[in-house]
Design an enzyme around this catalytic site. Sequence first.
Site, short mmCIF file in Angstrom:
data_model
loop_
_atom_site.label_atom_id
_atom_site.label_comp_id
_atom_site.label_asym_id
_atom_site.label_seq_id
_atom_site.Cartn_x
_atom_site.Cartn_y
_atom_site.Cartn_z
CB SER A 255 -0.95 0.01 1.20
OG SER A 255 -0.25 0.01 2.42
CE LYS B 84 -2.59 1.34 5.42
NZ LYS B 84 -2.51 0.75 4.07
#
Length: 347
Positions: free
Chosen positions: A242, A287
């Site tokens: 990611s 996140k």
Amino acid sequence: MSRRALTLMVAGFLTLLLAVIGAMLPVPYVALSPGPTENTIGDVDGKPVISISGHQTYPTEGKLSLVTVAYQGGPGNRLDLVTALRGWLDPAVAVVPEETLFPRSTTAKQVEEQNTQEMTDSQETATIAALNALKIPVEKVVVVVQTDKGAPAEGRLKAGDEIAAIDGVATAGLDSVGAAVRRHKPGEQVKFTVKRGDAETDVLVPTVEDKEGKAVVGVRMKADYKVPFKVDISVGQVGGPSAGLMFSLGIYDKLTPGALTGGKNVAGTGTIDPEGKVGAIGGIEQKMVGAKKAGATVFLTPAGNCADAARAVPPGLRLVKVETLRDAIDAMDALRAGKQELPACPA
């Protein structure tokens, strides 16, 4: 003490004991929480996250931070019920079934190895995407990954061999190699011209017949790229794919004059392919919390994560929707120029 009182006391003690034991029992869940952030144009443990040699680079400033998710639990280290309940009550933590991260058919070690490989692959892909955005030529090649045990290619072709030509015809991509082999009749030989180290050599490999009656040699290959200079990326124990977008932006920033961020603290996430397409990721809520705690004011968000991100964005963090690396670069240019209208995630 009466018999009734004694009975109630014993019952209460047993209930308490069972509650304590129950709270300590492991449960098949994993707790996801905000992990560390790393500035891709900065240093980790005194070493640059991105090091480039063999090509001119430029000084920069600000932050282009990748964000991560930490987890507790998993096979061999399961959460206890109290920890799981605490996570369920914390809006910054997601408690999910263990199978979400650790499918039943895999071990914790296999998952870790897969995450490491995905990180390595994302770094390579991010480099190609950045160079493509800069229109720096990158050579596409076909490389041997492995040969099947007992197959004709075993002992003849080796992992790492670059297949330059088949039967004297230059390789035009991964599919062209398989097609060239299948044009032979089973039992015929195929001439592979391979680059092995600094040398180029011809290797004759006999074919055999597969279940469909076609000629095969038993070799597994992958499409790869040859970068015209060296790009090293080092982020310690971070795994998974990611961080691809942020690696690409960091490389792009170092290879272009000026500061891409204009000195701002920018974070983001997203996978990336060689053409620069940004893909959705997991753990977007955690996140964003990690980015906000690290001081980011702008968060580059994959279009595929926009809906979930908009519902949970921390106050003061601006979401910018990106579908490609070019979108992210254009957004940085606009922010640096003081423009306020940018693609945003829907509320």
